[in-house]
Design a protein around this motif. Sequence first.
Motif, PDB file in Angstrom:
ATOM      1  N   UNK A   1      62.299  13.189  62.937  1.00 62.52           N
ATOM      2  CA  UNK A   1      62.454  11.741  62.929  1.00 62.52           C
ATOM      3  C   UNK A   1      61.765  11.029  61.785  1.00 62.52           C
ATOM      4  N   UNK A   2      61.170  11.805  60.856  1.00 65.32           N
ATOM      5  CA  UNK A   2      60.503  11.144  59.726  1.00 65.32           C
ATOM      6  C   UNK A   2      61.481  10.872  58.586  1.00 65.32           C
ATOM      7  N   UNK A   3      62.496  11.737  58.489  1.00 64.00           N
ATOM      8  CA  UNK A   3      63.546  11.562  57.477  1.00 64.00           C
ATOM      9  C   UNK A   3      62.996  11.427  56.063  1.00 64.00           C
ATOM     10  N   UNK A   4      61.977  12.230  55.756  1.00 60.61           N
ATOM     11  CA  UNK A   4      61.477  12.277  54.383  1.00 60.61           C
ATOM     12  C   UNK A   4      61.751  13.691  53.891  1.00 60.61           C
ATOM     13  N   UNK A   5      62.514  13.811  52.817  1.00 53.78           N
ATOM     14  CA  UNK A   5      62.834  15.158  52.324  1.00 53.78           C
ATOM     15  C   UNK A   5      62.068  15.460  51.055  1.00 53.78           C
ATOM     16  N   UNK A   6      62.364  16.608  50.477  1.00 53.25           N
ATOM     17  CA  UNK A   6      61.840  16.920  49.151  1.00 53.25           C
ATOM     18  C   UNK A   6      60.423  17.447  49.114  1.00 53.25           C
ATOM     19  N   UNK A   7      59.807  17.732  50.268  1.00 51.18           N
ATOM     20  CA  UNK A   7      58.459  18.320  50.239  1.00 51.18           C
ATOM     21  C   UNK A   7      58.602  19.824  50.448  1.00 51.18           C
ATOM     22  N   UNK A   8      57.763  20.621  49.779  1.00 53.85           N
ATOM     23  CA  UNK A   8      57.849  22.075  49.924  1.00 53.85           C
ATOM     24  C   UNK A   8      57.757  22.509  51.387  1.00 53.85           C
ATOM     25  N   UNK A   9      56.869  21.870  52.151  1.00 50.39           N
ATOM     26  CA  UNK A   9      56.776  22.169  53.585  1.00 50.39           C
ATOM     27  C   UNK A   9      57.075  20.903  54.355  1.00 50.39           C
ATOM     28  N   UNK A  10      57.613  21.028  55.595  1.00 48.14           N
ATOM     29  CA  UNK A  10      57.941  19.810  56.347  1.00 48.14           C
ATOM     30  C   UNK A  10      56.702  18.959  56.608  1.00 48.14           C
ATOM     31  N   UNK A  11      56.915  17.653  56.720  1.00 46.22           N
ATOM     32  CA  UNK A  11      55.812  16.743  57.004  1.00 46.22           C
ATOM     33  C   UNK A  11      55.584  16.637  58.511  1.00 46.22           C
ATOM     34  N   UNK A  12      54.312  16.604  58.901  1.00 46.69           N
ATOM     35  CA  UNK A  12      53.935  16.385  60.294  1.00 46.69           C
ATOM     36  C   UNK A  12      53.120  15.102  60.370  1.00 46.69           C
ATOM     37  N   UNK A  13      53.239  14.374  61.473  1.00 50.61           N
ATOM     38  CA  UNK A  13      52.420  13.176  61.671  1.00 50.61           C
ATOM     39  C   UNK A  13      50.998  13.631  61.978  1.00 50.61           C
ATOM     40  N   UNK A  14      50.026  13.164  61.186  1.00 53.04           N
ATOM     41  CA  UNK A  14      48.631  13.524  61.475  1.00 53.04           C
ATOM     42  C   UNK A  14      47.850  12.339  62.048  1.00 53.04           C
ATOM     43  N   UNK A  15      48.389  11.121  61.865  1.00 54.48           N
ATOM     44  CA  UNK A  15      47.759   9.959  62.489  1.00 54.48           C
ATOM     45  C   UNK A  15      48.719   8.779  62.431  1.00 54.48           C
TER      46      UNK A  15
END
Length: 396
Positions: A280-294
């Motif tokens: 549900x973050x819909x941000x692409x282009x990072x080597x690893x997927x993004x996780x919500x940390x805060x």
Amino acid sequence: MSKRVVVGLSGGVDSSVAAYLLKEQGYEVIGLFMKNWHDDSVTISDECPWLEDSNDALLVAEKLGIPFQTVDLSAEYKERIVDYMFNEYEKGRTPNPDVLCNREIKFDVFLKIALSLGADYVATGHYCRKKTVEKDGQAVHQLLSGKDPNKDQSYFLCQLSQEQLAKTLFPVGELLKSEVRTIASEQGLITAEKKDSQGLCFIGKVRLPDFLQQKLQPKEGKIVEISAVQDQFKDTTNTFANKQEELDYLAAKYTYTLADGKVVGKHQGAHYYTIGQRKGLAVGGTPEPLFVIDTDVETNTIYTGQGKQHPGLYRKALLIQPDEVHWVRQDLKLTIGGEMRVKARIRYRQPLEEATLYMTSKGLYIEFQNKQSAITEGQFAAWYLGDELIGSGVIS
């Protein structure tokens, strides 16, 4: 005179088999279906699962030859569960409606209705067990994990009291899910092959963001990515004056500002997101997927990090405020200065982890042997001795 049990028939296979087993054991059984939702202003889905479920529950009751009725608990459910959820999400916390539904609805409102029908007990299809032992001349009720390691639901009952347990039976706790399904098909119960329900306790198939969006207005904010090599994540060898200082340090949340990272996208409301979330973050282009940390609901910012191993996800301890600490086993309650080795979990289905409890004037600290991922405010931590759940509390 056989004892009377009111079974919460949900229209699922577990409660159906629970009713069958009780009847086999010679109890006088009454089936009750709880209708917990009919507010059309907050739609949950176009299909109406509760109608189908109550119909299945009725068919099971007919097949077993037990009396059946539907009780409407939607007013209590809205007030005690749904309104609470919206309030918690608004504050940026992540509540656990299932734990609350058990404490507030099934084992409170529903229990009272059952007792008014002359019941000696209520029963549910939960995968957990109850054992009663005598201690100092008193009956002590133990809440034990279910026999099926993949289905143990003791966690969802972590807020129950001795009074509630005294009146409760868990007929399927000794069985594996596969055995429950076998019994259901041998008895020709319509629910034998029915899929397990997902979503909110008794509301049916709900997608949380859609549900929340109806009450919490979307508002655009920034998604910020925090690097894993930030200074605050470096393991420094701190020296602490005392254990309290160390616990405060270990339980402290990391805090971030916009200046700590780079803006990588936009979102529609920080209160729709929870720590550890990836979808549900819909941000692409990072080597690893993004996780919500805060999440910061004040500034409407979401902080993210790359990958499951991002240090911002991990903490070694958590704190439960004094008034949020609940002991299922009152007789084992810690007093200030007390400590106890336990196994604990911070979410359903998480394997039990080695931990130590420290009771202080600030509240109860749980210090884990290993760092835990995504310790989330508003969720419940539960602690066990062996396979017995002895207490729980809301993570602050």
